[in-house]
Enzyme design. Structure first.
Site, PDB file in Angstrom:
ATOM      1  N   ARG A 130     109.960 -54.016-130.932  1.00 50.77           N
ATOM      2  CA  ARG A 130     110.354 -55.404-130.396  1.00 50.77           C
ATOM      3  C   ARG A 130     111.620 -54.548-129.548  1.00 50.77           C
ATOM      4  O   ARG A 130     112.185 -53.412-129.937  1.00 50.77           O
ATOM      5  CB  ARG A 130     111.517 -56.716-131.000  1.00 50.77           C
ATOM      6  CG  ARG A 130     110.656 -57.713-131.371  1.00 50.77           C
ATOM      7  CD  ARG A 130     109.466 -58.450-130.544  1.00 50.77           C
ATOM      8  NE  ARG A 130     108.709 -59.405-131.261  1.00 50.77           N
ATOM      9  CZ  ARG A 130     107.930 -59.143-131.160  1.00 50.77           C
ATOM     10  NH1 ARG A 130     107.091 -57.819-130.401  1.00 50.77           N
ATOM     11  NH2 ARG A 130     106.911 -60.234-131.598  1.00 50.77           N
ATOM     12  N   HIS A 145     102.750 -54.148-124.390  1.00 50.80           N
ATOM     13  CA  HIS A 145     102.452 -54.817-125.176  1.00 50.80           C
ATOM     14  C   HIS A 145     101.572 -54.777-125.771  1.00 50.80           C
ATOM     15  O   HIS A 145     100.519 -55.855-126.093  1.00 50.80           O
ATOM     16  CB  HIS A 145     103.484 -56.117-124.949  1.00 50.80           C
ATOM     17  CG  HIS A 145     103.647 -56.624-126.458  1.00 50.80           C
ATOM     18  ND1 HIS A 145     104.930 -57.498-126.246  1.00 50.80           N
ATOM     19  CD2 HIS A 145     103.555 -57.249-127.553  1.00 50.80           C
ATOM     20  CE1 HIS A 145     105.154 -57.885-128.185  1.00 50.80           C
ATOM     21  NE2 HIS A 145     103.609 -57.546-128.536  1.00 50.80           N
TER      22      HIS A 145
HETATM   23  P1  NDP Z   1     106.139 -57.773-142.159  1.00 42.62           P
HETATM   24  O1  NDP Z   1     106.871 -59.148-142.414  1.00 42.62           O
HETATM   25  O2  NDP Z   1     104.636 -57.677-142.888  1.00 42.62           O
HETATM   26  O3  NDP Z   1     106.996 -56.325-142.912  1.00 42.62           O
HETATM   27  C1  NDP Z   1     107.849 -56.295-142.542  1.00 42.62           C
HETATM   28  C2  NDP Z   1     109.210 -54.859-143.190  1.00 42.62           C
HETATM   29  O4  NDP Z   1     110.105 -54.890-142.173  1.00 42.62           O
HETATM   30  C3  NDP Z   1     108.874 -54.918-143.815  1.00 42.62           C
HETATM   31  O5  NDP Z   1     108.369 -54.219-144.844  1.00 42.62           O
HETATM   32  C4  NDP Z   1     109.955 -55.261-144.664  1.00 42.62           C
HETATM   33  O6  NDP Z   1     110.872 -54.582-145.664  1.00 42.62           O
HETATM   34  C5  NDP Z   1     111.198 -54.391-143.103  1.00 42.62           C
HETATM   35  N1  NDP Z   1     112.455 -54.407-143.008  1.00 42.62           N
HETATM   36  C6  NDP Z   1     112.938 -55.623-142.640  1.00 42.62           C
HETATM   37  N2  NDP Z   1     113.721 -56.187-142.373  1.00 42.62           N
HETATM   38  C7  NDP Z   1     114.971 -54.916-142.423  1.00 42.62           C
HETATM   39  C8  NDP Z   1     115.642 -54.685-142.788  1.00 42.62           C
HETATM   40  N3  NDP Z   1     116.991 -54.900-142.684  1.00 42.62           N
HETATM   41  N4  NDP Z   1     115.951 -53.090-143.376  1.00 42.62           N
HETATM   42  C9  NDP Z   1     115.001 -52.555-143.803  1.00 42.62           C
HETATM   43  N5  NDP Z   1     113.477 -52.831-144.126  1.00 42.62           N
HETATM   44  C10 NDP Z   1     113.226 -54.215-143.213  1.00 42.62           C
HETATM   45  O7  NDP Z   1     106.018 -57.940-140.399  1.00 42.62           O
HETATM   46  P2  NDP Z   1     104.569 -57.065-139.816  1.00 42.62           P
HETATM   47  O8  NDP Z   1     104.285 -55.355-140.379  1.00 42.62           O
HETATM   48  O9  NDP Z   1     103.452 -57.931-139.550  1.00 42.62           O
HETATM   49  O10 NDP Z   1     104.880 -56.918-138.418  1.00 42.62           O
HETATM   50  C11 NDP Z   1     106.807 -56.108-137.682  1.00 42.62           C
HETATM   51  C12 NDP Z   1     106.669 -56.324-136.324  1.00 42.62           C
HETATM   52  O11 NDP Z   1     105.865 -55.552-135.522  1.00 42.62           O
HETATM   53  C13 NDP Z   1     106.708 -57.676-135.822  1.00 42.62           C
HETATM   54  O12 NDP Z   1     108.081 -58.709-136.431  1.00 42.62           O
HETATM   55  C14 NDP Z   1     106.429 -57.516-134.337  1.00 42.62           C
HETATM   56  O13 NDP Z   1     108.003 -57.498-133.897  1.00 42.62           O
HETATM   57  C15 NDP Z   1     106.211 -55.931-134.593  1.00 42.62           C
HETATM   58  N6  NDP Z   1     104.141 -56.312-133.652  1.00 42.62           N
HETATM   59  C16 NDP Z   1     104.288 -55.852-132.230  1.00 42.62           C
HETATM   60  C17 NDP Z   1     103.217 -55.728-131.781  1.00 42.62           C
HETATM   61  C18 NDP Z   1     102.400 -55.287-130.806  1.00 42.62           C
HETATM   62  O14 NDP Z   1     101.878 -55.282-130.409  1.00 42.62           O
HETATM   63  N7  NDP Z   1     103.491 -54.595-130.039  1.00 42.62           N
HETATM   64  C19 NDP Z   1     101.868 -56.919-132.192  1.00 42.62           C
HETATM   65  C20 NDP Z   1     102.344 -57.803-134.127  1.00 42.62           C
HETATM   66  C21 NDP Z   1     103.677 -57.269-134.533  1.00 42.62           C
HETATM   67  P3  NDP Z   1     110.051 -56.105-147.003  1.00 42.62           P
HETATM   68  O15 NDP Z   1     109.317 -55.431-147.166  1.00 42.62           O
HETATM   69  O16 NDP Z   1     111.234 -54.723-148.367  1.00 42.62           O
HETATM   70  O17 NDP Z   1     110.957 -57.012-146.827  1.00 42.62           O
HETATM   71  C1  OXD Z   2     104.063 -59.524-131.954  1.00 42.62           C
HETATM   72  C2  OXD Z   2     101.931 -60.023-132.017  1.00 42.62           C
HETATM   73  O1  OXD Z   2     104.468 -60.146-133.051  1.00 42.62           O
HETATM   74  O2  OXD Z   2     101.508 -59.354-130.311  1.00 42.62           O
HETATM   75  O3  OXD Z   2     104.405 -58.954-130.850  1.00 42.62           O
HETATM   76  O4  OXD Z   2     101.246 -60.411-132.621  1.00 42.62           O
END
Ligand code: NDP
Ligand code: OXD
Length: 309
Positions: free
Chosen positions: A224, A272
């Site tokens: 983000r 994005h």
């Molecule tokens: P998940 O919820 O599966 O994974 C999030 C990870 O981040 C977990 O490993 C979690 O740790 C870790 N995490 C969360 N908070 C913290 C913290 N404070 N300190 C350290 N680690 C932390 O999410 P996704 O992998 O599915 O998606 C991640 C992000 O990717 C989305 O939220 C979105 O913003 C972005 N995204 C972007 C896209 C794009 O096109 N650019 C498309 C899709 C998503 P733990 O496992 O220990 O809880």
């Molecule tokens: C996001 C998506 O969360 O595209 O950014 O799924």
């Protein structure tokens, strides 16, 4: 049961067809045509207008079309007790892992350096290194970060990951929590951000963090825009602390035409575009959850509102 579909970015016809192929009796209403709001028990949304979900008195589940739910959770009118499920779609995961590999390979093979040399008509060879010589760190080892890590390991890179809880992914060195952040950062050639946006992660890509990376590291932010302190990135690129950055997400999207990132010689901008939920595979996930909703089984991919992801 009626499902409301509301998204400014996703094709309602393709989604309706994909949903109805799996659940022919499902009634899909496409915003702004709500009909009687009392009929709507589920909503499939991306960036819904504030107040829309609160106007559905019989809403039982909110399905996010995006993997990230930060914008949904920011809405003060969001109904407090309705479960939220985020998008976990194998096609989205695959395309994100592929996008990470693309940019890591680009940096590993010094393409950003060759592009800069081309602008100066400079013919200078940089010999290829073996992939294990490039240390890649992924912040966020969840659905997307975990898949990207596995793909990078398969390509021979040295891979580290940082998350809240420790992970066991073959070939990936796992670091957990704030007290292990410095050890995670200190030797990275490429830092990839795939964290959810929460109170704990907002602004995490800042001057203090960049200072803990080796000089000349590269940054890939696919999570983000609000993870990044923009002025700190410009400063780190100017000083050489960071050599280059690839940004797919921005505080304001679309990125305004006069934003300095567009024309910065050390920044690659993509709109994005890293990954998106495809109707065919995404509908399968949503229909599984609709089936669970109907039969009273626990929903998949529930968001923990207190945690923020
Ligand atoms: P998940 O919820 O599966 O994974 C999030 C990870 O981040 C977990 O490993 C979690 O740790 C870790 N995490 C969360 N908070 C913290 C913290 N404070 N300190 C350290 N680690 C932390 O999410 P996704 O992998 O599915 O998606 C991640 C992000 O990717 C989305 O939220 C979105 O913003 C972005 N995204 C972007 C896209 C794009 O096109 N650019 C498309 C899709 C998503 P733990 O496992 O220990 O809880
Ligand atoms: C996001 C998506 O969360 O595209 O950014 O799924």
């Amino acid at each position: 049961m009626a499902l409301l579909f509301a998204s400014p970015d996703d094709d309602p016809v393709a989604w309706t067809q994909a949903l109805k192929r799996r659940l022919p009796d499902l009634e899909v209403r496409v915003f702004p045509e709500l009909g009687d709001p009392r009929d709507i028990e589920a909503a499939l949304v991306w960036l819904p207008p504030s107040g829309l979900l609160a106007s559905l008195p019989n809403l039982k589940a909110i399905f996010s079309l995006g993997a990230g739910v930060d914008r949904l959770l920011e809405d003060p009118t969001l109904p407090p007790n309705v479960p939220i499920c985020r998008m976990v779609d194998p096609a989205l995961t695959r395309s994100m892992a592929e996008f990470v590999l693309l940019h890591v390979l680009r940096y590993h093979r010094d393409l950003d350096v060759f592009e800069a040399q081309q602008r100066r008509a400079e013919w200078r060879l940089h010999l290829p290194k073996p992939p294990e010589a490039t240390v890649v760190g992924i912040m966020g080892l969840g659905e997307l970060g975990g898949a990207a890590a596995r793909l990078l390991v398969a390509h021979g890179f040295t891979v580290k990951g940082w998350s809240r809880s420790r992970k066991e992914i073959p070939g990936v060195a796992s670091f957990a929590g704030v007290h292990e952040l410095d050890a995670f950062l200190h030797d990275l050639a490429v830092l990839v951000c795939l964290l959810p946006l929460t109170a704990a992660t907002r602004g995490i890509l800042n001057r203090a963090l960049f200072a803990k990376l080796p000089r000349g590291a590269r940054l890939v932010n696919l999570a983000r825009g609000a993870h990044l302190v923009e002025a700190d990135l410009i400063e780190a690129l100017a000083s050489g602390q960071l050599a280059h950055a690839t940004l797919d997400v921005f505080a304001t999207e679309p990125l305004p035409a006069d934003h300095p990132f567009w024309r910065h010689p050390k920044i690659t901008v993509t709109p994005h575009a890293a990954a998106y939920s495809a109707p065919e595979s995404g509908a399968q996930v949503v229909c599984e959850n609709l089936h669970r909703l109907r039969s009273g089984e626990p929903l998949l991919h529930r968001v923990d509102r207190a945690r923020g992801y």
